[in-house]
Design a protein around this motif. Structure first.
Motif, PDB file in Angstrom:
ATOM      1  N   LYS A  81      -2.447 -30.576  35.814  1.00  0.00           N
ATOM      2  CA  LYS A  81      -2.780 -29.465  36.708  1.00  0.00           C
ATOM      3  C   LYS A  81      -4.034 -29.728  37.536  1.00  0.00           C
ATOM      4  O   LYS A  81      -4.183 -29.222  38.650  1.00  0.00           O
ATOM      5  CB  LYS A  81      -2.942 -28.174  35.899  1.00  0.00           C
ATOM      6  N   ASP A  82      -4.962 -30.535  36.976  1.00  0.00           N
ATOM      7  CA  ASP A  82      -6.210 -30.843  37.703  1.00  0.00           C
ATOM      8  C   ASP A  82      -6.013 -31.872  38.817  1.00  0.00           C
ATOM      9  O   ASP A  82      -6.903 -32.109  39.631  1.00  0.00           O
ATOM     10  CB  ASP A  82      -7.273 -31.396  36.746  1.00  0.00           C
ATOM     11  N   THR A  83      -4.867 -32.516  38.799  1.00  0.00           N
ATOM     12  CA  THR A  83      -4.577 -33.552  39.790  1.00  0.00           C
ATOM     13  C   THR A  83      -3.543 -33.073  40.799  1.00  0.00           C
ATOM     14  O   THR A  83      -3.515 -33.484  41.951  1.00  0.00           O
ATOM     15  CB  THR A  83      -3.998 -34.800  39.069  1.00  0.00           C
ATOM     16  N   ARG A  84      -2.699 -32.208  40.324  1.00  0.00           N
ATOM     17  CA  ARG A  84      -1.548 -31.744  41.107  1.00  0.00           C
ATOM     18  C   ARG A  84      -1.959 -31.101  42.443  1.00  0.00           C
ATOM     19  O   ARG A  84      -2.996 -30.446  42.535  1.00  0.00           O
ATOM     20  CB  ARG A  84      -0.773 -30.711  40.285  1.00  0.00           C
ATOM     21  N   ILE A  85      -1.138 -31.333  43.450  1.00  0.00           N
ATOM     22  CA  ILE A  85      -1.349 -30.682  44.748  1.00  0.00           C
ATOM     23  C   ILE A  85      -1.306 -29.174  44.573  1.00  0.00           C
ATOM     24  O   ILE A  85      -0.461 -28.640  43.857  1.00  0.00           O
ATOM     25  CB  ILE A  85      -0.284 -31.185  45.754  1.00  0.00           C
ATOM     26  N   GLU A  86      -2.283 -28.502  45.230  1.00  0.00           N
ATOM     27  CA  GLU A  86      -2.397 -27.053  45.055  1.00  0.00           C
ATOM     28  C   GLU A  86      -1.712 -26.250  46.151  1.00  0.00           C
ATOM     29  O   GLU A  86      -1.265 -25.133  45.934  1.00  0.00           O
ATOM     30  CB  GLU A  86      -3.882 -26.654  45.014  1.00  0.00           C
ATOM     31  N   VAL A  87      -1.713 -26.844  47.348  1.00  0.00           N
ATOM     32  CA  VAL A  87      -1.127 -26.106  48.467  1.00  0.00           C
ATOM     33  C   VAL A  87      -0.302 -27.073  49.317  1.00  0.00           C
ATOM     34  O   VAL A  87      -0.700 -28.225  49.530  1.00  0.00           O
ATOM     35  CB  VAL A  87      -2.212 -25.402  49.305  1.00  0.00           C
ATOM     36  N   VAL A  88       0.840 -26.598  49.794  1.00  0.00           N
ATOM     37  CA  VAL A  88       1.733 -27.457  50.572  1.00  0.00           C
ATOM     38  C   VAL A  88       1.924 -26.874  51.973  1.00  0.00           C
ATOM     39  O   VAL A  88       2.221 -25.686  52.134  1.00  0.00           O
ATOM     40  CB  VAL A  88       3.103 -27.605  49.880  1.00  0.00           C
ATOM     41  N   VAL A  89       1.743 -27.736  52.967  1.00  0.00           N
ATOM     42  CA  VAL A  89       1.898 -27.329  54.364  1.00  0.00           C
ATOM     43  C   VAL A  89       3.302 -27.710  54.831  1.00  0.00           C
ATOM     44  O   VAL A  89       3.696 -28.871  54.716  1.00  0.00           O
ATOM     45  CB  VAL A  89       0.856 -28.048  55.242  1.00  0.00           C
ATOM     46  N   ILE A  90       4.034 -26.731  55.338  1.00  0.00           N
ATOM     47  CA  ILE A  90       5.392 -26.990  55.835  1.00  0.00           C
ATOM     48  C   ILE A  90       5.352 -27.068  57.365  1.00  0.00           C
ATOM     49  O   ILE A  90       5.086 -26.080  58.043  1.00  0.00           O
ATOM     50  CB  ILE A  90       6.373 -25.879  55.414  1.00  0.00           C
TER      51      ILE A  90
END
Lengths: 380, 380, 380, 380
Positions: free
Chosen positions: B77-86
């Motif tokens: 969770k500390d590495t995972r992408i937090e927000v995704v731009v479409i």
């Protein structure tokens, strides 16, 4: 083949530096640079904290410019920083630039380049000798319509230039200049920090630069009338400069920091035998082109009628002021706050899914109303 | 404590995507985000090349959105992408947003959110259920003066609203619409790609959004008159929409893609019992404030008379149009070309050390002329 | 009691004189004057024909100024012309004004008053001695917003003045100045006809007058840089003038006849310790008022927030540019042609009864559409 | 041969009538008319006093329109009034115009022509039958740049028209509309005096007229949405009208009296297949011309690039706003006061001989300074 980013370092520009972020964003815009390290602050702890937030490799954050140069030079050439941005206080520009140039770094330096022309000439010689790239950030020359004006003048479109008029009026010093105590605290008015001039040194020189940039002509001599407004004030806050260009062409620069109410009113007008141009910094997307005997034209960025130089200096479609990046940036900022679950986010900081819903409902209702014979149609 | 950057991913936006760079720069501007990975292109090789240029970790570059979601969810969770731009083509927004929201990602989505209001409502429900942040990039709501207008209206400064008028006039479709063959090739006019509307769906909806954004009111029903101009053209290229807001307030939206010569002329005017406001997108730094019985005022960004929301939406000092970032960006671009020793760099692409020398000489000559009694002084 | 009209005479201003009609219309506007007679032309027959068209009493049309004075003085004081308008070529102003003043007539004289300051001082002494009214038509001081600016500055609203900048840029001489033969034919460039100056004498002096008029200050000394552009040209066509006002206040006047593409660009900016003003002759209905720390305001004629002087200088309701008189005048002109059954009248020269019919039908259809529930309603 | 002036009479327009003086000055401007008599006031004594001030022959001042017609018809044809200006309250226009037309007089009538279209059609028939000239003073069609727009559209310069948008926004009714007692006193809102419409009848109809005038097209049908704002208010104060022109071209008129802060904001935009035009009444000297694929142009009056119709509608040189007549008129007004030795004349009401002296001294000092090598030169 992959186009590698240029490894960039920065001296100064840490926490709270407006000019630092301006340079970093500008460097990011073309996706040409990668900020790798620097000496961001005279307070080393603060510099490291700052670098951590930027997620930089802390081993590339240095105590000062001397350590910066020493450690970077020790690195492999493929890893070493290629260009260094100087965004420190003005009086440090010369010594820092000198060290960096002599160490072989390319340099991007905030304006003013030095505090005397002797120092500047010294740097010029060093740049030549060391064969580095040296860029001075006279920002206004980057506007697409300024570049279009330069291009059209160079092509001879307005004929032989016969009159030049540039203005740079600000009023920011007015609220402090009239109180003896207040004005003594302004660093811009302190010769030790600002050099021999306040108004001419800070803004008049931009008008000068714009004249030489757009016309390609040189100012040969000047006759000036500067005012300090008060006797106990050492540096000019206002002035008019008569110019004699090459070919005996006349010009004038008017510059002021006591033009009360003016914000950043830089303007340039150039008149030639066949036409003329006017451009204003506060409305940078409009270039006024006067053509003898015809209605004047207004050129705007992004249109195919512009030349290559202006076109490649525009990222946006016509009609979008360049500031749209900032507008989009504000929406990202608001979204970041929401993701971080910060409190006191302004209502309306970013459009939400509900705005999306409303928009689709509007479109559907609008199409339905028209198709059903122009009748009132509710939006649920 | 260090303020961590938000880990950002991007779907679409690779090589040649204007909208991609707009989003990346906007994300960079506040120094709040860090682009970590994405599915930038349907062509995976091209996506990897693109990521290499951006110096991204290639292990975070994915074949498509499904792989993106699967692999990222597998990360800590500390590495995972937090927000995704479409930033993919419009018709993909809905399905992609749906997958991302259901997987728990925050989403920043280009406009339009979906192609139907049913889909939008579906997403709205999912956003609520999954408690993610969803931002729709209605860019114009990010302008400082739009936010100032919203703030002042909310405070009741113009009293009760009694009339609303918004316009979005473009002329871009004019050069193609009159040729049957040409117009059949425009994707904006193809219902399969653009949905049920061209003009209203693309730009009218911005005017709608600006009305609801600035006034805080809701459009209750519409009566519209849309035009396709030619019978064989399925979608509207022009239209006027009568609005009935809550409290029976009247409004009108005028929108066109055949207003020949107009570039991006979005305007909004709101009139109340005590005053009114006008704002124009092509001159976004000016907010016109009408106050019953007094001379009208013109507000500009960065001035302390603005409210908090507008002030925090400005990075620049008063008088600097926000586009100065772009101007500075152009200077960085020119410098990058010089550092890379590219050929055919336009003369004047960035100021050099010689500009620095000239500037210092100008300042010195100007000060000398004035001090010596306003006499002509040469610039060497 | 009946307010009698002032009996007015005119020297010069006959057939084909633009300046003559300007003065006659101006005199008519306030319904204060009645043109009774004059010496309109050096060709006496042409003068009589002109007077006949104006339906003047031909016994009051004179061969020249000497006859004018002799015959008018012979008349009863209740019948005699009270004020004489001088609209002859510049070099005649002095001698004619002198004769009229000495004969006890009030005088309205076109600009410039004389060709030397010695002559002007002579007239000044005569005016005092003979106790007549002498008006010099520096037209620009008649604008409502110029008068409002004067009033507000006099009231101290912008505090102590600290900077003055006036401009008068025209480009009319550009098409002829570059051809030696052409420029030798321009009377403005002939010292015998135009005196010692072209640019300063014709337009720079307006900028000067506007400065003294609006600020109430006096110019104490000047330092100027005038250009004749070509060696064989005797008179200036361009110049910049540094000003030192009383209280050591700095100012500058920029004036040109070679600012290619400029039409009549007279501007004045005055900055004080508390605020500033800007006004432009080509957009005379807008007065820009800068107030330290607040958004700037834009004042327009006819509004009650203006002072008495500006208000009594406006005939129109707010929002009507003063030029509406001219617009109405054009409609009268077109109607006159129709009444006289002249041929080749432009279609649309005046609205006819059919326009009235269409208008009423529009109003009725519009009201009906709304009352019938917003339905399409035909206009027969 | 002498061009005789047209003998003009006036019904209404006496003391305190703004519209009366507007018509008289307009009639004077072209020096085509001579005001001979009239029925200026329903109070006959006041009418005679007024006529005395205008120095009219009192035998031509009549009690009312019936006496006017009877007595004038009794006069010889060479003496009789040829055209009658109607500037009475709106509801009287029809009956008066009817009488005058039937008596064979040419008529110039203030807007609106009648209160119903039936009456207007009746007048139209009478005009035809009696072969008189009937002019309706839709003032805005007299502007040079409106006429230039009409000319260029007629020539096909913007191709086939595809979109029309006109606006007429005022805010004058806002200060009174929100108080029930106040609004009941406004004659514009009283159906007995204003007819069936306030906003559309007074100003919307101007927008309508401008559309038909400039485009040469006809409005075929309308769909409108009018608002009275309050239930107890009978007449519209705001409205939007969808238009269908011939050839199915779309248009829209937006009109309001509650656009708070707006003064007289009449605008028209017309877009065609090759270009477009925009014009604004508050800045009537600028015509914006959009040409597909080129920078837009700005046309101004008096320039030879304009067509005949615009040129003959301009009295001034380029760059002089038409309002300069009014400015000159103010100077004449101030001078008249001085001649009449009135008290409380504003300082600065007209330039005096001293302004002439100052001007000459300025010119002389300026020329001397430049000739003596750009040195400071005192003005005595």
């Amino acid at each position: 083949m992959v186009k590698k980013k240029i490894r960039m370092g920065m001296i100064g520009g840490g926490h709270g530096s407006f000019i630092g972020i301006l340079h970093r964003v500008a460097a990011y815009m073309g996706e040409d640079y990668n900020l790798v390290g620097g000496a961001f602050d005279f307070d080393y702890d603060r510099a490291k904290l700052f670098a951590e937030e930027l997620e930089l490799d802390l081993s590339r954050v240095y105590e000062n410019i001397d350590v910066f140069i020493e450690k970077e030079l020790a690195l492999d050439k493929d890893t070493r920083i290629e260009v260094v941005v100087i965004v420190t206080p003005n009086f440090l520009h010369y010594s820092m630039a000198k060290k960096l140039i002599e160490a072989g770094f390319n340099v991007i330096c905030e304006k003013p380049v030095t505090t005397t022309s002797a120092e500047a000439l010294d740097l010029e010689a060093l740049v030549e000798k060391n064969k580095v790239v040296f860029a001075l950030t006279h920002t206004y020359t980057g506007y697409p319509m300024v570049r279009q004006m330069k291009t059209m003048i160079a092509k001879g479109i307005i004929g032989k230039i016969q009159k030049i008029d540039a203005q740079y009026y600000q009023g920011w010093i007015n609220p402090v200049i009239h109180d003896k105590n207040e004005r003594s605290k302004v660093w811009r008015l302190d010769p030790a920090k600002a050099g021999i001039s306040s108004c001419m040194g800070d803004i008049g020189v931009h008008a000068f630069n714009m004249i030489e940039y757009t016309t390609g002509m040189k100012v040969k001599k000047v006759l000036s009338d500067l005012s300090t407004l008060y006797e106990d004030n050492a540096l000019d806050v206002d002035g008019t400069v008569l110019l004699r260009m090459n070919d005996d062409v006349r010009g004038v620069i008017r510059s002021s920091q006591i033009a009360t109410g003016e914000e950043n009113n830089l303007q340039i007008a150039v008149y030639g035998t066949k036409g003329g141009f006017k451009w204003e910094q506060e409305n940078p997307n409009y270039l006024y082109y006067f053509k003898e005997g015809e209605p004047y034209q207004v050129l705007k960025p992004g249109n195919p009628y512009n030349g290559d130089f202006a076109q490649e200096s525009t990222k946006m479609a016509p009609g979008h002021p360049e500031g749209i990046f900032d507008s989009m940036g504000n929406i990202y900022k608001g979204t970041a706050r929401a993701i971080r679950k910060e409190s006191n986010i302004h209502e309306g900081s970013f459009p939400t899914i509900n705005d999306g819903v409303r928009g689709m409902q509007f479109i559907e209702a609008t199409v339905a109303s028209s198709q059903n014979g122009n009748v009132w149609t509710e939006i649920s």
